[in-house]
Design a protein around this motif. Sequence first.
Motif, PDB file in Angstrom:
ATOM      1  N   VAL A  38       0.294  11.318  20.400  1.00  0.00           N
ATOM      2  CA  VAL A  38       0.776  10.130  19.714  1.00  0.00           C
ATOM      3  C   VAL A  38       2.289  10.295  19.584  1.00  0.00           C
ATOM      4  O   VAL A  38       2.801  11.419  19.555  1.00  0.00           O
ATOM      5  CB  VAL A  38       0.097   9.959  18.334  1.00  0.00           C
ATOM      6  N   VAL A  39       2.992   9.184  19.519  1.00  0.00           N
ATOM      7  CA  VAL A  39       4.437   9.211  19.344  1.00  0.00           C
ATOM      8  C   VAL A  39       4.754   8.607  17.984  1.00  0.00           C
ATOM      9  O   VAL A  39       4.192   7.579  17.607  1.00  0.00           O
ATOM     10  CB  VAL A  39       5.155   8.428  20.468  1.00  0.00           C
ATOM     11  N   VAL A  40       5.635   9.267  17.240  1.00  0.00           N
ATOM     12  CA  VAL A  40       6.061   8.780  15.928  1.00  0.00           C
ATOM     13  C   VAL A  40       7.576   8.630  15.927  1.00  0.00           C
ATOM     14  O   VAL A  40       8.280   9.299  16.680  1.00  0.00           O
ATOM     15  CB  VAL A  40       5.607   9.715  14.779  1.00  0.00           C
ATOM     16  N   GLU A  41       8.059   7.723  15.084  1.00  0.00           N
ATOM     17  CA  GLU A  41       9.497   7.466  15.048  1.00  0.00           C
ATOM     18  C   GLU A  41      10.263   8.535  14.283  1.00  0.00           C
ATOM     19  O   GLU A  41      11.380   8.891  14.650  1.00  0.00           O
ATOM     20  CB  GLU A  41       9.749   6.100  14.420  1.00  0.00           C
ATOM     21  N   HIS A  42       9.667   9.041  13.210  1.00  0.00           N
ATOM     22  CA  HIS A  42      10.339  10.032  12.359  1.00  0.00           C
ATOM     23  C   HIS A  42       9.403  11.189  12.068  1.00  0.00           C
ATOM     24  O   HIS A  42       8.231  10.976  11.789  1.00  0.00           O
ATOM     25  CB  HIS A  42      10.774   9.409  11.027  1.00  0.00           C
ATOM     26  N   ALA A  43       9.941  12.395  12.118  1.00  0.00           N
ATOM     27  CA  ALA A  43       9.196  13.596  11.758  1.00  0.00           C
ATOM     28  C   ALA A  43      10.123  14.481  10.938  1.00  0.00           C
ATOM     29  O   ALA A  43      11.331  14.248  10.889  1.00  0.00           O
ATOM     30  CB  ALA A  43       8.715  14.330  13.006  1.00  0.00           C
ATOM     31  N   ALA A  44       9.553  15.474  10.293  1.00  0.00           N
ATOM     32  CA  ALA A  44      10.340  16.446   9.519  1.00  0.00           C
ATOM     33  C   ALA A  44       9.755  17.831   9.790  1.00  0.00           C
ATOM     34  O   ALA A  44       8.907  18.316   9.044  1.00  0.00           O
ATOM     35  CB  ALA A  44      10.313  16.108   8.040  1.00  0.00           C
ATOM     36  N   ALA A  45      10.214  18.449  10.866  1.00  0.00           N
ATOM     37  CA  ALA A  45       9.694  19.751  11.286  1.00  0.00           C
ATOM     38  C   ALA A  45      10.323  20.876  10.476  1.00  0.00           C
ATOM     39  O   ALA A  45      11.420  20.739   9.932  1.00  0.00           O
ATOM     40  CB  ALA A  45       9.963  19.959  12.774  1.00  0.00           C
ATOM     41  N   ASP A  46       9.621  21.994  10.425  1.00  0.00           N
ATOM     42  CA  ASP A  46      10.091  23.180   9.710  1.00  0.00           C
ATOM     43  C   ASP A  46      11.084  23.986  10.525  1.00  0.00           C
ATOM     44  O   ASP A  46      11.957  24.659   9.970  1.00  0.00           O
ATOM     45  CB  ASP A  46       8.898  24.091   9.374  1.00  0.00           C
ATOM     46  N   ARG A  47      10.935  23.960  11.849  1.00  0.00           N
ATOM     47  CA  ARG A  47      11.736  24.779  12.753  1.00  0.00           C
ATOM     48  C   ARG A  47      11.996  23.988  14.018  1.00  0.00           C
ATOM     49  O   ARG A  47      11.218  23.124  14.382  1.00  0.00           O
ATOM     50  CB  ARG A  47      10.981  26.053  13.132  1.00  0.00           C
ATOM     51  N   GLY A  48      13.085  24.329  14.682  1.00  0.00           N
ATOM     52  CA  GLY A  48      13.384  23.609  15.909  1.00  0.00           C
ATOM     53  C   GLY A  48      14.089  24.449  16.945  1.00  0.00           C
ATOM     54  O   GLY A  48      14.841  25.369  16.617  1.00  0.00           O
ATOM     55  N   VAL A  49      13.825  24.107  18.196  1.00  0.00           N
ATOM     56  CA  VAL A  49      14.487  24.708  19.346  1.00  0.00           C
ATOM     57  C   VAL A  49      15.100  23.552  20.133  1.00  0.00           C
ATOM     58  O   VAL A  49      14.385  22.655  20.580  1.00  0.00           O
ATOM     59  CB  VAL A  49      13.492  25.487  20.237  1.00  0.00           C
ATOM     60  N   ASP A  50      16.414  23.574  20.265  1.00  0.00           N
ATOM     61  CA  ASP A  50      17.147  22.519  20.966  1.00  0.00           C
ATOM     62  C   ASP A  50      17.742  23.121  22.231  1.00  0.00           C
ATOM     63  O   ASP A  50      18.622  23.969  22.164  1.00  0.00           O
ATOM     64  CB  ASP A  50      18.245  21.972  20.049  1.00  0.00           C
ATOM     65  N   ILE A  51      17.242  22.687  23.368  1.00  0.00           N
ATOM     66  CA  ILE A  51      17.696  23.196  24.658  1.00  0.00           C
ATOM     67  C   ILE A  51      18.499  22.084  25.339  1.00  0.00           C
ATOM     68  O   ILE A  51      17.937  21.063  25.716  1.00  0.00           O
ATOM     69  CB  ILE A  51      16.508  23.618  25.543  1.00  0.00           C
ATOM     70  N   GLY A  52      19.803  22.268  25.409  1.00  0.00           N
ATOM     71  CA  GLY A  52      20.637  21.286  26.083  1.00  0.00           C
ATOM     72  C   GLY A  52      21.267  20.253  25.167  1.00  0.00           C
ATOM     73  O   GLY A  52      21.592  19.152  25.592  1.00  0.00           O
ATOM     74  N   GLN A  53      21.419  20.581  23.913  1.00  0.00           N
ATOM     75  CA  GLN A  53      22.108  19.733  22.930  1.00  0.00           C
ATOM     76  C   GLN A  53      21.501  18.331  22.827  1.00  0.00           C
ATOM     77  O   GLN A  53      22.173  17.322  22.974  1.00  0.00           O
ATOM     78  CB  GLN A  53      23.598  19.670  23.239  1.00  0.00           C
ATOM     79  N   THR A  54      20.210  18.291  22.524  1.00  0.00           N
ATOM     80  CA  THR A  54      19.498  17.018  22.404  1.00  0.00           C
ATOM     81  C   THR A  54      19.493  16.467  20.976  1.00  0.00           C
ATOM     82  O   THR A  54      18.892  15.438  20.722  1.00  0.00           O
ATOM     83  CB  THR A  54      18.041  17.161  22.888  1.00  0.00           C
TER      84      THR A  54
END
Length: 181
Positions: free
Chosen positions: A123-139
Amino acid sequence: MNEEFARLKNDLDVLIEQLEASDFFKEGEDLLIGCSTSEVMGHHIGKESSMEVAELIFDAFHQAAERNRLNIMFQGCEHINRAVTMEYDVARAHKYPPVSVVPHRSAGGSLSEYAYHHLSRPVVVEHAAADRGVDIGQTLIGMHLHHVAVPFRVEQKTVGKANVTLAYSRPKLIGGPRANY
């Protein structure tokens, strides 16, 4: 697998090993992955999207999420307002309302498209609030992390030719100088 993809897989393996060794992953938490496959291959973001790169990155982080019992989420590109693809059960548990879009290479990006077609109930959601993140390529994943995002560092700073930025979230500090934390 050609030499470039072998190096990319090695970069991913080293990154994930370092994240696991440093206790970055926390069981039951939400892990957001944002990735420009174009940047990974040394091109300008959004210009040379690659499903093969998406598959490598999805598989590496999906396996890590299963091993570490994480909820994994994948951020799309600006053309779908950086909407987030995840499992239906995760969205429902967080009360994230779904939106009507199917990510694809030109609107969502290759990783988001690949995730949509390989998660069990996407499913796709407009807003989320994750605990951790990995950003590959400055997204720019920060919009989908809990406040307050805190940088996290490991030795592996790139995947392919893309910079890697890591963050976890902590509770806000409130109350001023009299407060105890």
